[in-house]
Design an enzyme around this catalytic site. Structure first.
Site, PDB file in Angstrom:
ATOM      1  N   TYR A   1      44.907  41.249 -16.039  1.00 22.73           N
ATOM      2  CA  TYR A   1      44.998  40.280 -17.141  1.00 22.73           C
ATOM      3  C   TYR A   1      45.939  40.750 -18.248  1.00 22.73           C
ATOM      4  O   TYR A   1      45.793  40.353 -19.408  1.00 22.73           O
ATOM      5  CB  TYR A   1      43.613  39.928 -17.706  1.00 22.73           C
ATOM      6  CG  TYR A   1      42.809  39.055 -16.766  1.00 22.73           C
ATOM      7  CD1 TYR A   1      42.206  39.605 -15.640  1.00 22.73           C
ATOM      8  CD2 TYR A   1      42.693  37.694 -16.973  1.00 22.73           C
ATOM      9  CE1 TYR A   1      41.506  38.814 -14.738  1.00 22.73           C
ATOM     10  CE2 TYR A   1      41.980  36.895 -16.081  1.00 22.73           C
ATOM     11  CZ  TYR A   1      41.395  37.461 -14.978  1.00 22.73           C
ATOM     12  OH  TYR A   1      40.711  36.678 -14.098  1.00 22.73           O
TER      13      TYR A   1
ATOM     14  N   HIS B   1      38.518  25.088 -13.213  1.00 22.14           N
ATOM     15  CA  HIS B   1      39.446  25.148 -12.073  1.00 22.14           C
ATOM     16  C   HIS B   1      39.030  24.221 -10.926  1.00 22.14           C
ATOM     17  O   HIS B   1      39.345  24.487  -9.771  1.00 22.14           O
ATOM     18  CB  HIS B   1      39.573  26.577 -11.530  1.00 22.14           C
ATOM     19  CG  HIS B   1      40.193  27.554 -12.485  1.00 22.14           C
ATOM     20  ND1 HIS B   1      41.307  27.257 -13.222  1.00 22.14           N
ATOM     21  CD2 HIS B   1      39.849  28.820 -12.807  1.00 22.14           C
ATOM     22  CE1 HIS B   1      41.630  28.310 -13.963  1.00 22.14           C
ATOM     23  NE2 HIS B   1      40.751  29.265 -13.734  1.00 22.14           N
TER      24      HIS B   1
ATOM     25  N   ASN C   1      46.578  34.126  -9.953  1.00 22.77           N
ATOM     26  CA  ASN C   1      47.541  33.566 -10.911  1.00 22.77           C
ATOM     27  C   ASN C   1      47.936  34.590 -11.980  1.00 22.77           C
ATOM     28  O   ASN C   1      49.049  34.552 -12.490  1.00 22.77           O
ATOM     29  CB  ASN C   1      46.991  32.289 -11.557  1.00 22.77           C
ATOM     30  CG  ASN C   1      45.608  32.456 -12.104  1.00 22.77           C
ATOM     31  OD1 ASN C   1      44.715  32.936 -11.400  1.00 22.77           O
ATOM     32  ND2 ASN C   1      45.405  32.087 -13.349  1.00 22.77           N
TER      33      ASN C   1
ATOM     34  N   HIS D   1      42.682  33.541  -3.539  1.00 23.05           N
ATOM     35  CA  HIS D   1      42.268  33.567  -4.941  1.00 23.05           C
ATOM     36  C   HIS D   1      41.594  32.269  -5.377  1.00 23.05           C
ATOM     37  O   HIS D   1      40.507  32.264  -5.925  1.00 23.05           O
ATOM     38  CB  HIS D   1      43.456  33.885  -5.852  1.00 23.05           C
ATOM     39  CG  HIS D   1      43.037  34.050  -7.281  1.00 23.05           C
ATOM     40  ND1 HIS D   1      42.179  35.042  -7.686  1.00 23.05           N
ATOM     41  CD2 HIS D   1      43.315  33.324  -8.393  1.00 23.05           C
ATOM     42  CE1 HIS D   1      41.950  34.935  -8.978  1.00 23.05           C
ATOM     43  NE2 HIS D   1      42.625  33.893  -9.435  1.00 23.05           N
TER      44      HIS D   1
ATOM     45  N   ASP E   1      38.759  39.030 -10.136  1.00 22.50           N
ATOM     46  CA  ASP E   1      38.978  38.688 -11.551  1.00 22.50           C
ATOM     47  C   ASP E   1      38.409  39.744 -12.487  1.00 22.50           C
ATOM     48  O   ASP E   1      37.705  39.424 -13.440  1.00 22.50           O
ATOM     49  CB  ASP E   1      38.358  37.307 -11.849  1.00 22.50           C
ATOM     50  CG  ASP E   1      38.905  36.213 -10.941  1.00 22.50           C
ATOM     51  OD1 ASP E   1      38.604  36.257  -9.730  1.00 22.50           O
ATOM     52  OD2 ASP E   1      39.643  35.344 -11.418  1.00 22.50           O
TER      53      ASP E   1
ATOM     54  N   HIS F   1      35.277  31.903 -12.957  1.00 24.69           N
ATOM     55  CA  HIS F   1      34.549  33.056 -13.470  1.00 24.69           C
ATOM     56  C   HIS F   1      33.041  32.833 -13.474  1.00 24.69           C
ATOM     57  O   HIS F   1      32.392  32.780 -14.519  1.00 24.69           O
ATOM     58  CB  HIS F   1      35.067  33.437 -14.858  1.00 24.69           C
ATOM     59  CG  HIS F   1      36.529  33.746 -14.842  1.00 24.69           C
ATOM     60  ND1 HIS F   1      37.336  33.639 -15.937  1.00 24.69           N
ATOM     61  CD2 HIS F   1      37.338  34.156 -13.830  1.00 24.69           C
ATOM     62  CE1 HIS F   1      38.568  33.963 -15.616  1.00 24.69           C
ATOM     63  NE2 HIS F   1      38.599  34.274 -14.335  1.00 24.69           N
TER      64      HIS F   1
ATOM     65  N   HIS G   1      38.917  33.437  -9.057  1.00 25.00           N
ATOM     66  CA  HIS G   1      39.512  32.444  -9.956  1.00 25.00           C
ATOM     67  C   HIS G   1      38.503  31.790 -10.890  1.00 25.00           C
ATOM     68  O   HIS G   1      38.721  31.734 -12.095  1.00 25.00           O
ATOM     69  CB  HIS G   1      40.248  31.391  -9.127  1.00 25.00           C
ATOM     70  CG  HIS G   1      41.276  30.605  -9.893  1.00 25.00           C
ATOM     71  ND1 HIS G   1      42.115  31.174 -10.824  1.00 25.00           N
ATOM     72  CD2 HIS G   1      41.624  29.292  -9.833  1.00 25.00           C
ATOM     73  CE1 HIS G   1      42.915  30.238 -11.313  1.00 25.00           C
ATOM     74  NE2 HIS G   1      42.642  29.095 -10.745  1.00 25.00           N
TER      75      HIS G   1
HETATM   76 FE   LIG Z   1      42.589  33.249 -11.496  1.00 28.68          FE
END
Ligand SMILES: [Fe+2]
Ligand SMILES: *[C@@H]1O[C@H](CO)[C@@H](O)[C@H](O)[C@H]1NC(C)=O
Ligand SMILES: *[C@@H]1O[C@H](CO)[C@@H](O)[C@H](O)[C@H]1NC(C)=O
Ligand SMILES: *[C@@H]1O[C@H](CO)[C@@H](O)[C@H](O)[C@H]1NC(C)=O
Ligand SMILES: *[C@@H]1O[C@H](CO)[C@@H](O)[C@H](O)[C@H]1NC(C)=O
Ligand SMILES: *[C@@H]1O[C@H](CO)[C@@H](O)[C@H](O)[C@H]1NC(C)=O
Length: 457
Positions: A191, A320, A225, A310, A161, A349, A347
């Site tokens: 990102y 999440h 993602n 991930h 990430d 953070h 995923h």
């Molecule tokens: Fe993610």
């Protein structure tokens, strides 16, 4: 027993209880997410010279690193996809022909993206390589990974990430200072999709930013993602379009049918990459491949079995929470049966390390739905703390579950230093606004060679 004896016993009991309780680190950095580095930041600088190759990156071109795939972009015109290489910068007498591709994303058109695989490399040998013409020739180097073998030491960097903020830059800088030989990247690269229309120029800036590491050592990619770039509203209906054009993986060599799940064997580690955002239900291609792949693992040659994905299966952060649950239900028993050493995910953070726990008894009516200590189970590490624009996830579930050994909401990266077939040393480095502090560490013992040793702490 005298009063002193009782006191000693009480202290002993208290210490034993403490050893069981996980740590929720109260260390707090500044909480606000830092901004993405501006387009004119030094890390995004375009190399000088007309059509100069940029965004150079390498990854394994076969399962063990006797092939290396070099990728780069020429922005103005095609040029060609040739890489010259050799054992010294003066003698790059070999050359390989690659291929190129381009893609459109809404109203963005990519540069010419080149991929060229250098083959028949010798394990452990340093190679210099170059691409481009005349005064725009750029030269880099890498060392082909050591031959797979049970006691071949190797140091991995673990990053997830990452994004392209000022924090991302300190994560990468600290990793460089800690000196790993290859990166296991657990997904969510640029990102770019956080920008309007998924501004794909941010895929280009990201690749220029990380070039300073990934042009010199292979990074192994996992899809997150933020690689989906699926946006029907603007006509973008092919998932993973930017990722697949830009980041090759050695999936064919691994007997896989899609670039998103595959395996490699580096030194004493067999690494399996899974895809959280591709189907994995029973009978799907990923399910079928993983079943066969676990049968191909040879712990006598590659004792360390590491799985990347991930979306985490064990995550005690409210952020999440339980998103990885369906994949856990599908595959956890296989991984426990295979005695996987370590599962890495991103995923979320923040940072979290688990003890060896499993949750594979539940059958919908037997009520055995609580994770239990299990020495056949992997350690789960969430390393989604690379420093992207979405900021820190600092809302942990309370109380801390028994499986969770250490968790903290800070940015950072980890390193895994495999020493030999039985021992690997693991460290998590908190960015701490400038210093590469070691905030968590652990010795892992190998599940195949030391199956009954409890390395939890
Ligand atoms: Fe993610
Ligand atoms: C990123 O980090 C590198 C290495 O520490 C430094 O030279 C550079 O100035 C940094 N760039 C930004 C935009 O912070
Ligand atoms: C690519 O460019 C290099 C440098 O000019 C040249 O040596 C090579 O022959 C070219 N390859 C092709 C296929 O045109
Ligand atoms: C793409 O469209 C957006 C929104 O209309 C616009 O701001 C941007 O300048 C366009 N980019 C190109 C390369 O045309
Ligand atoms: C933390 O997460 C819980 C569960 O999702 C939520 O109810 C709570 O409001 C969150 N707390 C904060 C401070 O965001
Ligand atoms: C493996 O490495 C560990 C840690 O460095 C060391 O204690 C152990 O003796 C080594 N084992 C062998 C067989 O060399």
């Amino acid at each position: 027993m005298g009063a002193l004896g009782l006191l000693a016993l009480a202290v002993l009991l208290a210490t034993a209880a403490e050893a069981q309780a996980g740590v929720t680190s109260l260390y707090r950095r500044k909480m606000e997410a830092t901004a993405d580095m501006p387009l004119d930041a030094d890390v995004f600088r375009v190399p000088t010279g007309y059509n100069a190759p940029q965004q150079v990156h390498i990854t394994l071109g076969d399962q063990t690193g006797t092939a290396m795939t070099v990728s780069w972009v020429t922005p103005n015109e095609l040029g060609n996809s040739t890489v010259t290489y050799g054992r010294s910068p003066e003698k790059m007498e070999m050359s390989a022909e690659g291929r190129h591709t381009r893609y459109d994303y809404f109203n963005y058109t990519s540069g010419f993206i080149h991929h060229c695989t250098l083959k028949n490399l010798k394990h452990g040998v340093k190679y210099y390589y170059a691409m481009g013409f005349g005064h725009t020739v750029r030269t880099f180097w890498f060392t082909a990974p050591p031959k797979p073998g049970p006691d071949a030491p190797f140091k991995f960097g673990l990053i997830g990430d990452l994004g392209q903020t000022f924090d991302s830059n300190s994560t990468l800088s600290h990793y460089e200072a800690n000196g790993g030989d290859a990166v296991l990247f657990v997904g969510d690269l640029s990102y770019a999709d956080t920008y309007p229309l998924h501004d794909n120029n941010r895929w280009d800036t990201w690749a220029r930013f990380v070039e300073r590491s990934v042009a010199y050592q292979p990074w192994l990619w996992t899809t997150g993602n933020h690689e989906l770039d699926y946006e029907p509203k603007i006509g973008e209906t092919v998932p993973f379009k930017p990722f697949t054009h830009r980041y090759p993986t050695p999936y064919l060599a691994a007997g896989s049918t899609e670039p998103f799940w595959y395996s490699v064997k580096i030194a004493s580690a067999h690494i399996i990459v899974l895809a959280s955002y591709s189907s994995y239900g029973k009978y799907t291609p990923q399910w079928a491949w993983l079943k066969e792949e676990l049968g191909r693992v040879d712990r006598k040659t590659t004792p360390w079995l590491i799985v990347l994905m991930h979306s985490p299966w064990y995550n005690s952060n409210n952020y999440h929470y339980m998103e990885g649950e369906t994949m856990r239900v599908q595959f956890e028993s296989w991984l426990v049966e295979a005695k996987v050493d370590l599962v890495l995910a991103g995923h979320v953070h923040s940072y979290e390390r688990s003890r060896r726990f499993s949750n594979i008894e539940y059958d919908i009516i037997n009520n055995k739905a609580t994770p239990v200590h299990n020495l056949d189970a992997p350690v789960y590490v969430n390393i989604g703390d690379g420093g992207n624009i979405e900021g820190i996830a600092n809302n942990f579930t309370m109380p801390q579950p028994g499986y969770s050994a250490f968790r903290e909401g800070s940015f950072g990266h980890a390193t895994l230093e495999i020493k030999n077939r039985t021992h690997a040393y693991y460290e998590w480095h908190r960015n701490h606004d400038g210093a590469k502090a070691v905030a968590d560490s652990s010795w892992f013992t190998n599940r195949y060679w030391m199956p009954t040793h409890d390395d939890s702490n």
